[in-house]
Design a protein around this motif. Structure first.
Motif, PDB file in Angstrom:
ATOM      1  N   LEU A 108       1.927  -3.346   0.492  1.00 48.93           N
ATOM      2  CA  LEU A 108       1.486  -4.373   1.423  1.00 48.93           C
ATOM      3  C   LEU A 108       1.656  -5.748   0.791  1.00 48.93           C
ATOM      4  O   LEU A 108       1.629  -5.876  -0.428  1.00 48.93           O
ATOM      5  N   PRO A 109       1.823  -6.792   1.608  1.00 50.93           N
ATOM      6  CA  PRO A 109       1.873  -8.149   1.056  1.00 50.93           C
ATOM      7  C   PRO A 109       0.585  -8.468   0.307  1.00 50.93           C
ATOM      8  O   PRO A 109      -0.505  -8.012   0.675  1.00 50.93           O
ATOM      9  N   ALA A 110       0.687  -9.271  -0.747  1.00 53.90           N
ATOM     10  CA  ALA A 110      -0.495  -9.628  -1.539  1.00 53.90           C
ATOM     11  C   ALA A 110      -1.543 -10.315  -0.675  1.00 53.90           C
ATOM     12  O   ALA A 110      -2.748 -10.132  -0.885  1.00 53.90           O
ATOM     13  N   ALA A 111      -1.117 -11.106   0.323  1.00 50.46           N
ATOM     14  CA  ALA A 111      -2.063 -11.788   1.202  1.00 50.46           C
ATOM     15  C   ALA A 111      -2.889 -10.787   1.998  1.00 50.46           C
ATOM     16  O   ALA A 111      -4.077 -11.005   2.253  1.00 50.46           O
ATOM     17  N   THR A 112      -2.274  -9.667   2.397  1.00 43.38           N
ATOM     18  CA  THR A 112      -2.989  -8.655   3.181  1.00 43.38           C
ATOM     19  C   THR A 112      -4.004  -7.908   2.325  1.00 43.38           C
ATOM     20  O   THR A 112      -5.185  -7.806   2.684  1.00 43.38           O
ATOM     21  N   SER A 113      -3.554  -7.381   1.190  1.00 42.87           N
ATOM     22  CA  SER A 113      -4.475  -6.647   0.319  1.00 42.87           C
ATOM     23  C   SER A 113      -5.551  -7.577  -0.226  1.00 42.87           C
ATOM     24  O   SER A 113      -6.720  -7.192  -0.352  1.00 42.87           O
ATOM     25  N   GLY A 114      -5.190  -8.817  -0.537  1.00 38.90           N
ATOM     26  CA  GLY A 114      -6.167  -9.769  -1.031  1.00 38.90           C
ATOM     27  C   GLY A 114      -7.219 -10.111   0.013  1.00 38.90           C
ATOM     28  O   GLY A 114      -8.402 -10.234  -0.294  1.00 38.90           O
TER      29      GLY A 114
END
Length: 306
Positions: free
Chosen positions: A244-250
């Motif tokens: 997943l994109p880092a923005a999503t998991s973050g």
């Protein structure tokens, strides 16, 4: 019916966020009752034994020479730094307050991710950082008035925050390794290296006495942090975060403080004040601004993969 890989990755992150969100209750209990050093030595010895048993069956020991520096960074800075900060920090800070400080984790991931990609920091990012910082200041300032050992409280908050910064390094640096070698291999090898470092730093003869004196409740707490939080949680996180994109998991990490405050109040009887709720809300608002502000303006922090 088989779930699409992105959906499975999302469920893996949600599982991890839930487990890690409740985890501060057990981390604090073990650090207070066993001592943070013995807590980490016992915990990571058990985790590494499980990981190495799996590696012996599945293989995956080898890593190319050019990838060793990255592996050492995630193990010695990411995992060692995070666990030292959490174990020694939660000895001094309540589970609820520590969980709210954990709410700054997505900000650190977004900030370090932008630095690694050499991207500029957008106004929304700077505004979110300011709002979240105000929440942390309010949270700490309020609790300083309720804590006799103010210096110890501040030290605990600092430990936790530095541990979060170390984990942000782990998230950013580990992603290419997980894609290349697989979730289990990287989780196992990085954990084994981190455990070796923590044993060198923290192991002492009294750890055996601590093991002998552990109660049934201590072992149940240890089972939670070893099996769910450290072993399965790390595997699930690495699987989901690598897909997943880092923005999503973050962004999903900002659910952790909610679980942490709730668990601290329910399981440990910790007091939740109005200032705690307001400070926590400011932290979450700051995280939301960082995560979603650029998208609302049509600018993505990171392009989705695939």
């Amino acid at each position: 019916m088989r779930l699409p890989s992105n959906n499975l990755a999302l469920w893996a992150i949600l599982f991890t966020v839930t487990v890690w969100g409740i985890g501060p209750v057990f981390i604090r209990t073990l650090s207070v009752e066993l001592g943070p050093a013995d807590h980490l030595v016992i915990r990571y010895t058990l985790v590494t034994m499980a990981y190495l048993a799996g590696l012996s069956l599945l293989g995956g020991w080898r890593i190319e020479r050019q990838d060793w520096p990255r592996l050492l960074v995630i193990a010695l800075i990411g995992l060692v730094g995070y666990n030292l900060g959490a174990a020694f920090g939660f000895e001094l800070v309540t589970a609820g307050v520590g969980s709210l400080i954990n709410g700054t984790q997505p900000l650190l991931i977004a900030f370090l991710g932008a630095m690694a990609a050499r991207e500029k920091l957008y106004p929304a990012t700077l505004a979110g950082l300011a709002v979240a910082f105000a929440g942390v200041v309010m949270l700490i300032w309020n609790d300083l008035g309720l804590t006799r050992n103010s210096s110890g409280f501040l030290l605990g908050c600092t430990y936790i925050f530095l541990g979060l910064a170390a984990f942000a390094v782990y998230v950013i640096v580990s992603k290419p390794l997980v894609k290349k070698y697989g979730t289990y291999s990287i989780s196992a090898m990085s954990t084994a290296l981190a455990t070796a470092a923590m044993l060198l730093l923290l192991a002492r003869p009294s750890a055996l006495e601590t093991v002998a004196s552990m109660t049934v409740s201590n072992w149940l707490d240890m089972a939670y942090v070893v099996v769910l939080s450290t072993f399965l949680g790390t595997l699930a996180w690495n699987y989901g975060a690598s897909r997943l994109p880092a923005a999503t998991s973050g962004a999903l990490l900002y659910l952790m403080p909610v679980f942490g405050v709730w668990a601290g109040a329910l399981l440990l009887g910790e007091t939740v004040t109005s200032a705690t709720l307001i400070g926590g809300a400011l932290i979450l608002l700051g995280v939301a601004i960082v995560q979603f502000g650029p998208h609302m303006r049509g600018t993505q922090l990171e392009r989705p993969e695939g």
